[in-house]
Scaffold this motif. Structure first.
Motif, PDB file in Angstrom:
ATOM      1  N   ARG A  26      -5.449  -3.942   1.780  1.00 47.87           N
ATOM      2  CA  ARG A  26      -4.371  -3.705   2.749  1.00 47.87           C
ATOM      3  C   ARG A  26      -3.721  -5.019   3.176  1.00 47.87           C
ATOM      4  O   ARG A  26      -2.500  -5.113   3.266  1.00 47.87           O
ATOM      5  CB  ARG A  26      -4.908  -2.958   3.967  1.00 47.87           C
ATOM      6  CG  ARG A  26      -3.810  -2.600   4.958  1.00 47.87           C
ATOM      7  CD  ARG A  26      -4.295  -1.740   6.086  1.00 47.87           C
ATOM      8  NE  ARG A  26      -4.723  -0.461   5.541  1.00 47.87           N
ATOM      9  CZ  ARG A  26      -5.730   0.262   6.009  1.00 47.87           C
ATOM     10  NH1 ARG A  26      -6.405  -0.162   7.048  1.00 47.87           N
ATOM     11  NH2 ARG A  26      -6.054   1.404   5.479  1.00 47.87           N
ATOM     12  N   ARG A  27      -4.527  -6.033   3.416  1.00 43.61           N
ATOM     13  CA  ARG A  27      -3.991  -7.328   3.829  1.00 43.61           C
ATOM     14  C   ARG A  27      -3.167  -7.952   2.699  1.00 43.61           C
ATOM     15  O   ARG A  27      -2.066  -8.450   2.928  1.00 43.61           O
ATOM     16  CB  ARG A  27      -5.140  -8.261   4.233  1.00 43.61           C
ATOM     17  CG  ARG A  27      -4.684  -9.633   4.690  1.00 43.61           C
ATOM     18  CD  ARG A  27      -5.862 -10.558   5.031  1.00 43.61           C
ATOM     19  NE  ARG A  27      -6.942 -10.557   4.053  1.00 43.61           N
ATOM     20  CZ  ARG A  27      -6.902 -11.183   2.871  1.00 43.61           C
ATOM     21  NH1 ARG A  27      -5.848 -11.854   2.515  1.00 43.61           N
ATOM     22  NH2 ARG A  27      -7.938 -11.143   2.050  1.00 43.61           N
ATOM     23  N   ARG A  28      -3.694  -7.921   1.471  1.00 41.90           N
ATOM     24  CA  ARG A  28      -2.951  -8.483   0.335  1.00 41.90           C
ATOM     25  C   ARG A  28      -1.658  -7.710   0.090  1.00 41.90           C
ATOM     26  O   ARG A  28      -0.617  -8.300  -0.199  1.00 41.90           O
ATOM     27  CB  ARG A  28      -3.825  -8.484  -0.925  1.00 41.90           C
ATOM     28  CG  ARG A  28      -4.930  -9.517  -0.890  1.00 41.90           C
ATOM     29  CD  ARG A  28      -5.596  -9.745  -2.242  1.00 41.90           C
ATOM     30  NE  ARG A  28      -5.898  -8.552  -3.001  1.00 41.90           N
ATOM     31  CZ  ARG A  28      -7.000  -7.814  -2.873  1.00 41.90           C
ATOM     32  NH1 ARG A  28      -7.912  -8.138  -1.991  1.00 41.90           N
ATOM     33  NH2 ARG A  28      -7.186  -6.747  -3.640  1.00 41.90           N
ATOM     34  N   TRP A  29      -1.733  -6.372   0.192  1.00 41.07           N
ATOM     35  CA  TRP A  29      -0.543  -5.544  -0.022  1.00 41.07           C
ATOM     36  C   TRP A  29       0.520  -5.866   1.023  1.00 41.07           C
ATOM     37  O   TRP A  29       1.687  -6.078   0.693  1.00 41.07           O
ATOM     38  CB  TRP A  29      -0.910  -4.062   0.030  1.00 41.07           C
ATOM     39  CG  TRP A  29       0.269  -3.156  -0.077  1.00 41.07           C
ATOM     40  CD1 TRP A  29       0.924  -2.539   0.947  1.00 41.07           C
ATOM     41  CD2 TRP A  29       0.958  -2.785  -1.277  1.00 41.07           C
ATOM     42  NE1 TRP A  29       1.976  -1.798   0.459  1.00 41.07           N
ATOM     43  CE2 TRP A  29       2.020  -1.934  -0.908  1.00 41.07           C
ATOM     44  CE3 TRP A  29       0.777  -3.084  -2.617  1.00 41.07           C
ATOM     45  CZ2 TRP A  29       2.889  -1.387  -1.820  1.00 41.07           C
ATOM     46  CZ3 TRP A  29       1.651  -2.531  -3.540  1.00 41.07           C
ATOM     47  CH2 TRP A  29       2.694  -1.691  -3.146  1.00 41.07           C
ATOM     48  N   SER A  30       0.124  -5.919   2.295  1.00 41.39           N
ATOM     49  CA  SER A  30       1.080  -6.201   3.374  1.00 41.39           C
ATOM     50  C   SER A  30       1.713  -7.577   3.195  1.00 41.39           C
ATOM     51  O   SER A  30       2.921  -7.739   3.361  1.00 41.39           O
ATOM     52  CB  SER A  30       0.387  -6.118   4.735  1.00 41.39           C
ATOM     53  OG  SER A  30      -0.075  -4.816   4.969  1.00 41.39           O
ATOM     54  N   GLY A  31       0.911  -8.555   2.846  1.00 37.48           N
ATOM     55  CA  GLY A  31       1.437  -9.899   2.636  1.00 37.48           C
ATOM     56  C   GLY A  31       2.391  -9.953   1.452  1.00 37.48           C
ATOM     57  O   GLY A  31       3.452 -10.574   1.525  1.00 37.48           O
ATOM     58  N   ALA A  32       2.023  -9.298   0.363  1.00 40.61           N
ATOM     59  CA  ALA A  32       2.861  -9.298  -0.832  1.00 40.61           C
ATOM     60  C   ALA A  32       4.191  -8.597  -0.581  1.00 40.61           C
ATOM     61  O   ALA A  32       5.252  -9.090  -0.983  1.00 40.61           O
ATOM     62  CB  ALA A  32       2.125  -8.638  -1.997  1.00 40.61           C
ATOM     63  N   VAL A  33       4.147  -7.451   0.085  1.00 43.10           N
ATOM     64  CA  VAL A  33       5.380  -6.712   0.358  1.00 43.10           C
ATOM     65  C   VAL A  33       6.277  -7.493   1.317  1.00 43.10           C
ATOM     66  O   VAL A  33       7.493  -7.575   1.111  1.00 43.10           O
ATOM     67  CB  VAL A  33       5.057  -5.299   0.910  1.00 43.10           C
ATOM     68  CG1 VAL A  33       6.290  -4.620   1.466  1.00 43.10           C
ATOM     69  CG2 VAL A  33       4.420  -4.447  -0.179  1.00 43.10           C
ATOM     70  N   THR A  34       5.694  -8.081   2.322  1.00 42.76           N
ATOM     71  CA  THR A  34       6.480  -8.866   3.277  1.00 42.76           C
ATOM     72  C   THR A  34       7.156 -10.054   2.587  1.00 42.76           C
ATOM     73  O   THR A  34       8.362 -10.277   2.742  1.00 42.76           O
ATOM     74  CB  THR A  34       5.588  -9.360   4.430  1.00 42.76           C
ATOM     75  OG1 THR A  34       5.021  -8.215   5.090  1.00 42.76           O
ATOM     76  CG2 THR A  34       6.372 -10.190   5.427  1.00 42.76           C
ATOM     77  N   LEU A  35       6.400 -10.810   1.804  1.00 47.95           N
ATOM     78  CA  LEU A  35       6.972 -11.969   1.122  1.00 47.95           C
ATOM     79  C   LEU A  35       7.985 -11.539   0.061  1.00 47.95           C
ATOM     80  O   LEU A  35       9.061 -12.133  -0.053  1.00 47.95           O
ATOM     81  CB  LEU A  35       5.860 -12.806   0.482  1.00 47.95           C
ATOM     82  CG  LEU A  35       6.296 -14.106  -0.177  1.00 47.95           C
ATOM     83  CD1 LEU A  35       7.035 -15.011   0.820  1.00 47.95           C
ATOM     84  CD2 LEU A  35       5.086 -14.825  -0.757  1.00 47.95           C
ATOM     85  N   GLY A  36       7.674 -10.479  -0.690  1.00 44.70           N
ATOM     86  CA  GLY A  36       8.600  -9.986  -1.703  1.00 44.70           C
ATOM     87  C   GLY A  36       9.915  -9.528  -1.102  1.00 44.70           C
ATOM     88  O   GLY A  36      11.000  -9.826  -1.634  1.00 44.70           O
ATOM     89  N   GLU A  37       9.861  -8.810   0.014  1.00 45.08           N
ATOM     90  CA  GLU A  37      11.091  -8.373   0.686  1.00 45.08           C
ATOM     91  C   GLU A  37      11.857  -9.561   1.246  1.00 45.08           C
ATOM     92  O   GLU A  37      13.081  -9.623   1.146  1.00 45.08           O
ATOM     93  CB  GLU A  37      10.783  -7.388   1.820  1.00 45.08           C
ATOM     94  CG  GLU A  37      10.575  -5.974   1.359  1.00 45.08           C
ATOM     95  CD  GLU A  37      11.859  -5.284   0.904  1.00 45.08           C
ATOM     96  OE1 GLU A  37      12.942  -5.894   0.868  1.00 45.08           O
ATOM     97  OE2 GLU A  37      11.763  -4.104   0.566  1.00 45.08           O
ATOM     98  N   PHE A  38      11.140 -10.496   1.837  1.00 49.98           N
ATOM     99  CA  PHE A  38      11.796 -11.673   2.410  1.00 49.98           C
ATOM    100  C   PHE A  38      12.568 -12.441   1.330  1.00 49.98           C
ATOM    101  O   PHE A  38      13.735 -12.791   1.512  1.00 49.98           O
ATOM    102  CB  PHE A  38      10.763 -12.588   3.077  1.00 49.98           C
ATOM    103  CG  PHE A  38      11.338 -13.866   3.599  1.00 49.98           C
ATOM    104  CD1 PHE A  38      12.082 -13.881   4.768  1.00 49.98           C
ATOM    105  CD2 PHE A  38      11.147 -15.058   2.921  1.00 49.98           C
ATOM    106  CE1 PHE A  38      12.632 -15.055   5.256  1.00 49.98           C
ATOM    107  CE2 PHE A  38      11.689 -16.243   3.396  1.00 49.98           C
ATOM    108  CZ  PHE A  38      12.429 -16.248   4.561  1.00 49.98           C
TER     109      PHE A  38
END
Length: 118
Positions: free
Chosen positions: A9-21
């Motif tokens: 969950r932490r890796r997914w949230s970080g990846a999605v946040t950075l990818g969207e940014f």
């Protein structure tokens, strides 16, 4: 309930946040470019820029998903996400392109359209 992979969950949230940014730069630039352009330029450039955004996002997502889904085909994930971003950005542009004509649509259509906008 435990997650199947520790820290997923932490890796997914970080990846999605950075990818969207990182990915959202393309639609932001396209939006600035078409602000005073005609409808044709908007219809072409904004969904294309949304596809760039989706492509960047999917690369970040795929890196996380492959840790738990070794058989994941990134190309298939990219195709599905790319198609989704084109649809989302196209539908999301309707109020802007239709202007006052959009306000005459039934409320349930306007709410549905707004809810699907990216």
């Amino acid at each position: 309930m435990a997650t199947p992979l520790p820290g997923l969950r932490r890796r997914w949230s970080g990846a999605v946040t950075l990818g969207e940014f990182l990915g959202f730069g393309a639609p932001a630039c396209a939006g600035a470019f078409v602000a005073h352009a005609g409808a044709v330029a908007t219809i072409v450039l904004v969904p294309a820029a949304g596809t760039v955004e989706g492509s960047v996002l999917v690369l970040f997502q795929a890196r996380v998903l492959r840790t738990g889904l070794s058989r994941l085909r990134i190309r298939d994930w990219m195709a599905a996400t790319g198609a989704g971003t084109i649809v989302a950005w196209s539908v999301g542009m309707l109020p802007m392109l239709l202007g006052d004509r959009f306000t005459g649509w039934p409320v349930w259509v306007r709410i549905s359209e707004t809810g699907t906008s990216h």
